[in-house]
Design a protein around this motif. Structure first.
Motif, PDB file in Angstrom:
ATOM      1  N   LEU A   1       9.456   9.609  -7.624  1.00  0.00           N
ATOM      2  CA  LEU A   1       7.978   9.105  -7.339  1.00  0.00           C
ATOM      3  C   LEU A   1       7.763   7.537  -7.580  1.00  0.00           C
ATOM      4  CD1 LEU A   1       5.297   9.786  -6.425  1.00  0.00           C
ATOM      5  CD2 LEU A   1       4.944  10.694  -8.704  1.00  0.00           C
ATOM      6  N   TRP A   2       8.255   7.368  -8.824  1.00  0.00           N
ATOM      7  CA  TRP A   2       8.049   5.884  -9.198  1.00  0.00           C
ATOM      8  C   TRP A   2       8.814   4.715  -8.527  1.00  0.00           C
ATOM      9  CZ3 TRP A   2       4.476   3.436 -12.041  1.00  0.00           C
ATOM     10  CH2 TRP A   2       4.738   2.227 -12.519  1.00  0.00           C
ATOM     11  N   ALA A   3       9.808   5.146  -7.829  1.00  0.00           N
ATOM     12  CA  ALA A   3      10.522   4.320  -6.867  1.00  0.00           C
ATOM     13  C   ALA A   3      10.096   4.373  -5.601  1.00  0.00           C
ATOM     14  CB  ALA A   3      12.061   4.720  -6.937  1.00  0.00           C
ATOM     15  N   ASP A   4       9.586   5.519  -5.081  1.00  0.00           N
ATOM     16  CA  ASP A   4       8.887   5.395  -3.761  1.00  0.00           C
ATOM     17  C   ASP A   4       7.663   4.689  -3.594  1.00  0.00           C
ATOM     18  OD1 ASP A   4       7.970   6.061  -1.380  1.00  0.00           O
ATOM     19  OD2 ASP A   4       8.007   8.262  -1.645  1.00  0.00           O
ATOM     20  N   THR A   5       7.874   3.336  -3.146  1.00  0.00           N
ATOM     21  CA  THR A   5       7.179   2.370  -3.138  1.00  0.00           C
ATOM     22  C   THR A   5       5.895   2.700  -1.995  1.00  0.00           C
ATOM     23  OG1 THR A   5       8.368   1.051  -1.426  1.00  0.00           O
ATOM     24  CG2 THR A   5       8.431   0.492  -3.939  1.00  0.00           C
ATOM     25  N   ARG A   6       6.014   3.442  -0.982  1.00  0.00           N
ATOM     26  CA  ARG A   6       4.991   3.763   0.101  1.00  0.00           C
ATOM     27  C   ARG A   6       4.211   4.660  -0.522  1.00  0.00           C
ATOM     28  NH1 ARG A   6       3.162   4.377   4.937  1.00  0.00           N
ATOM     29  NH2 ARG A   6       2.528   6.474   5.572  1.00  0.00           N
ATOM     30  N   MET A   7       4.663   5.592  -1.322  1.00  0.00           N
ATOM     31  CA  MET A   7       3.888   6.690  -2.166  1.00  0.00           C
ATOM     32  C   MET A   7       2.881   5.962  -3.052  1.00  0.00           C
ATOM     33  SD  MET A   7       2.654   9.717  -2.054  1.00  0.00           S
ATOM     34  CE  MET A   7       3.890  10.794  -1.476  1.00  0.00           C
ATOM     35  N   ILE A   8       3.205   5.063  -3.808  1.00  0.00           N
ATOM     36  CA  ILE A   8       2.722   4.320  -4.825  1.00  0.00           C
ATOM     37  C   ILE A   8       1.444   3.436  -4.017  1.00  0.00           C
ATOM     38  CG2 ILE A   8       2.505   2.668  -6.607  1.00  0.00           C
ATOM     39  CD1 ILE A   8       3.873   5.362  -7.505  1.00  0.00           C
ATOM     40  N   GLU A   9       1.555   2.846  -2.989  1.00  0.00           N
ATOM     41  CA  GLU A   9       0.839   2.280  -2.342  1.00  0.00           C
ATOM     42  C   GLU A   9      -0.190   3.147  -1.745  1.00  0.00           C
ATOM     43  OE1 GLU A   9       0.641  -0.296   1.894  1.00  0.00           O
ATOM     44  OE2 GLU A   9       2.695   0.000   1.065  1.00  0.00           O
ATOM     45  N   ILE A  10       0.211   4.168  -1.257  1.00  0.00           N
ATOM     46  CA  ILE A  10      -0.898   5.235  -0.696  1.00  0.00           C
ATOM     47  C   ILE A  10      -1.789   5.705  -1.929  1.00  0.00           C
ATOM     48  CG2 ILE A  10      -1.254   7.628   0.187  1.00  0.00           C
ATOM     49  CD1 ILE A  10       1.264   6.946   1.992  1.00  0.00           C
ATOM     50  N   VAL A  11      -1.066   6.169  -2.933  1.00  0.00           N
ATOM     51  CA  VAL A  11      -2.087   6.431  -4.320  1.00  0.00           C
ATOM     52  C   VAL A  11      -3.147   5.266  -4.526  1.00  0.00           C
ATOM     53  CG1 VAL A  11      -1.848   6.972  -6.683  1.00  0.00           C
ATOM     54  CG2 VAL A  11      -0.353   7.935  -5.189  1.00  0.00           C
ATOM     55  N   VAL A  12      -2.584   4.000  -4.417  1.00  0.00           N
ATOM     56  CA  VAL A  12      -3.516   2.817  -4.856  1.00  0.00           C
ATOM     57  C   VAL A  12      -4.730   2.971  -3.642  1.00  0.00           C
ATOM     58  CG1 VAL A  12      -3.841   0.292  -5.323  1.00  0.00           C
ATOM     59  CG2 VAL A  12      -1.808   1.620  -6.273  1.00  0.00           C
ATOM     60  N   ASP A  13      -3.905   2.874  -2.668  1.00  0.00           N
ATOM     61  CA  ASP A  13      -5.176   2.880  -1.441  1.00  0.00           C
ATOM     62  C   ASP A  13      -6.195   3.871  -1.579  1.00  0.00           C
ATOM     63  OD1 ASP A  13      -3.944   0.635  -0.324  1.00  0.00           O
ATOM     64  OD2 ASP A  13      -2.895   1.650   1.061  1.00  0.00           O
ATOM     65  N   THR A  14      -5.703   5.425  -2.032  1.00  0.00           N
ATOM     66  CA  THR A  14      -6.665   6.498  -1.869  1.00  0.00           C
ATOM     67  C   THR A  14      -7.491   6.392  -3.231  1.00  0.00           C
ATOM     68  OG1 THR A  14      -4.785   7.796  -1.023  1.00  0.00           O
ATOM     69  CG2 THR A  14      -6.534   9.012  -2.386  1.00  0.00           C
ATOM     70  N   LEU A  15      -7.034   5.527  -4.390  1.00  0.00           N
ATOM     71  CA  LEU A  15      -7.877   5.281  -5.516  1.00  0.00           C
ATOM     72  C   LEU A  15      -9.083   4.309  -5.153  1.00  0.00           C
ATOM     73  CD1 LEU A  15      -5.435   5.462  -8.234  1.00  0.00           C
ATOM     74  CD2 LEU A  15      -7.135   7.361  -7.650  1.00  0.00           C
ATOM     75  N   ILE A  16      -8.458   3.190  -4.434  1.00  0.00           N
ATOM     76  CA  ILE A  16      -9.539   2.244  -4.052  1.00  0.00           C
ATOM     77  C   ILE A  16     -10.678   2.917  -3.051  1.00  0.00           C
ATOM     78  CG2 ILE A  16      -9.726   0.136  -2.782  1.00  0.00           C
ATOM     79  CD1 ILE A  16      -7.123  -0.761  -3.790  1.00  0.00           C
ATOM     80  N   ILE A  17     -10.220   3.526  -2.096  1.00  0.00           N
ATOM     81  CA  ILE A  17     -11.164   4.109  -1.323  1.00  0.00           C
ATOM     82  C   ILE A  17     -12.223   5.165  -1.928  1.00  0.00           C
ATOM     83  CG2 ILE A  17     -11.546   6.005   0.611  1.00  0.00           C
ATOM     84  CD1 ILE A  17     -10.597   3.441   1.795  1.00  0.00           C
ATOM     85  N   ALA A  18     -11.763   5.979  -2.815  1.00  0.00           N
ATOM     86  CA  ALA A  18     -12.367   6.813  -3.776  1.00  0.00           C
ATOM     87  C   ALA A  18     -13.545   5.913  -4.560  1.00  0.00           C
ATOM     88  CB  ALA A  18     -11.645   7.893  -4.548  1.00  0.00           C
ATOM     89  N   PHE A  19     -13.069   5.248  -5.201  1.00  0.00           N
ATOM     90  CA  PHE A  19     -13.897   4.251  -5.952  1.00  0.00           C
ATOM     91  C   PHE A  19     -15.233   3.688  -5.486  1.00  0.00           C
ATOM     92  CE2 PHE A  19     -15.148   0.419  -8.500  1.00  0.00           C
ATOM     93  CZ  PHE A  19     -15.599   0.939  -9.635  1.00  0.00           C
ATOM     94  N   LEU A  20     -14.641   2.928  -4.269  1.00  0.00           N
ATOM     95  CA  LEU A  20     -15.659   2.166  -3.652  1.00  0.00           C
ATOM     96  C   LEU A  20     -16.748   3.083  -2.815  1.00  0.00           C
ATOM     97  CD1 LEU A  20     -13.424  -0.759  -1.876  1.00  0.00           C
ATOM     98  CD2 LEU A  20     -14.828  -1.031  -3.811  1.00  0.00           C
ATOM     99  N   SER A  21     -16.195   4.019  -2.138  1.00  0.00           N
ATOM    100  CA  SER A  21     -17.029   4.961  -1.588  1.00  0.00           C
ATOM    101  C   SER A  21     -17.923   5.567  -2.558  1.00  0.00           C
ATOM    102  CB  SER A  21     -16.190   5.802  -0.851  1.00  0.00           C
ATOM    103  OG  SER A  21     -15.518   6.651  -1.574  1.00  0.00           O
ATOM    104  N   SER A  22     -17.366   5.970  -3.578  1.00  0.00           N
ATOM    105  CA  SER A  22     -18.335   6.714  -4.813  1.00  0.00           C
ATOM    106  C   SER A  22     -19.304   5.712  -5.234  1.00  0.00           C
ATOM    107  CB  SER A  22     -17.359   7.143  -5.863  1.00  0.00           C
ATOM    108  OG  SER A  22     -16.415   8.055  -5.441  1.00  0.00           O
ATOM    109  N   VAL A  23     -19.287   4.400  -5.645  1.00  0.00           N
ATOM    110  CA  VAL A  23     -20.184   3.605  -6.008  1.00  0.00           C
ATOM    111  C   VAL A  23     -20.977   3.222  -4.949  1.00  0.00           C
ATOM    112  CG1 VAL A  23     -20.178   1.144  -6.572  1.00  0.00           C
ATOM    113  CG2 VAL A  23     -18.535   2.426  -7.536  1.00  0.00           C
TER     114      VAL A  23
END
Length: 269
Positions: free
Chosen positions: A51-73
């Motif tokens: 999981l840590w070596a899967d750069t695409r999944m890490i990027e998607i997790v970061v994008d998901t957290l950014i979307i969640a935080f911005l939309s929530s604020v």
């Protein structure tokens, strides 16, 4: 004499067992050294390393957290002012109309909402991707925030704002010094509910994502169709821990906020 076991307590524990047993089963197999979930081959962190070596999944997790935080604020800000507008509307008819419009996104099926957003974004020529997902998440999070904040506004004694106005406070001073501190627990509840809904949403996001951009729920669905990988188990375990941390943070903030408000309420009495 031994205490009798209440049926209500037994039923509650049974419900918790049914809810958390699949999650614990999933997390347990994230430490399996094998590739599948139908046989235990030994304890290992290999899937967490993958999981840590899967750069695409890490990027998607970061994008998901950014979307969640911005939309929530943004949804919390818009929904908070929306709740104020509904609460202070002079006409009961206007209040009922606004509440009914607010409830449309809550009672409508996610598939209908997602298809509607897709048609709307296509009609205005907006390319599907980050901004389409962000606006969709803001839209369906606003009603949640309104429903969290509005009851706190209705509980607030009108004499608090009257006293502040009598002392010479203007609208923004009343809002920032009296109203917002009083309804802060509702605002926090709305923010965390919006954050949870954004992280969890699949149906609406599936319609408004474009090529090259994805969120966690959509990516997990796409990978699950190709075969269950224990890397998904590891990711689910991490997200479950993150969810528990968010719940704990909300609990601490709500307790701190209630302790700060209690002395002030005693003085006003």
């Amino acid at each position: 004499m031994p205490k009798k076991i209440k049926f209500s307590n037994l039923y509650l524990w049974l419900v918790f067992l049914l809810l958390y047993a699949p999650i614990l089963y999933l997390i347990t197999y994230s430490f399996n050294s094998g590739k599948y979930m139908h046989g235990w081959h030994g304890f290992s962190f290999v899937h967490y390393a993958e999981l840590w070596a899967d750069t695409r999944m890490i990027e998607i997790v970061v994008d998901t957290l950014i979307i969640a935080f911005l939309s929530s604020v943004l949804a919390t800000i818009i929904g908070g002012f929306g709740a104020l507008w509904i609460n202070y509307a002079k006409s009961q008819l206007v209040k009922n109309i606004l509440l009914n419009f607010n409830s449309v996104l809550l009672v409508s099926p996610d598939v209908i909402i997602g298809a509607s957003f897709l048609i709307f974004f296509t009609a205005i020529g907006l390319s599907l991707g980050f901004f389409s997902v962000l606006m969709s998440h803001i839209a369906f999070s606003i009603p949640i925030v309104v429903l969290m904040v509005l009851p706190k506004l209705q509980e607030m004694p009108y004499t608090l704002t009257e006293a502040a106005e009598d002392l010479g406070a203007n609208f923004w001073q009343v809002l920032s010094k009296v109203t917002v501190p009083y309804i802060s627990s509702g605002i926090m509840a709305g923010f965390f509910m919006a954050l949870t809904y954004s992280l969890d949403d699949f149906a609406v996001t599936f319609f408004v994502t474009g090529n090259g951009f994805s969120t966690l729920s959509v990516e997990i669905y796409s990978r699950a169709r190709q075969g269950i990988s224990l890397e998904i188990n590891a990711l689910s375990a991490v997200m479950f821990i993150v969810s528990l941390v968010l719940v704990f943070v909300y609990y601490l903030l709500s307790r701190t906020g209630s302790k700060k408000r209690t002395p002030n309420l005693e003085v006003t009495k």
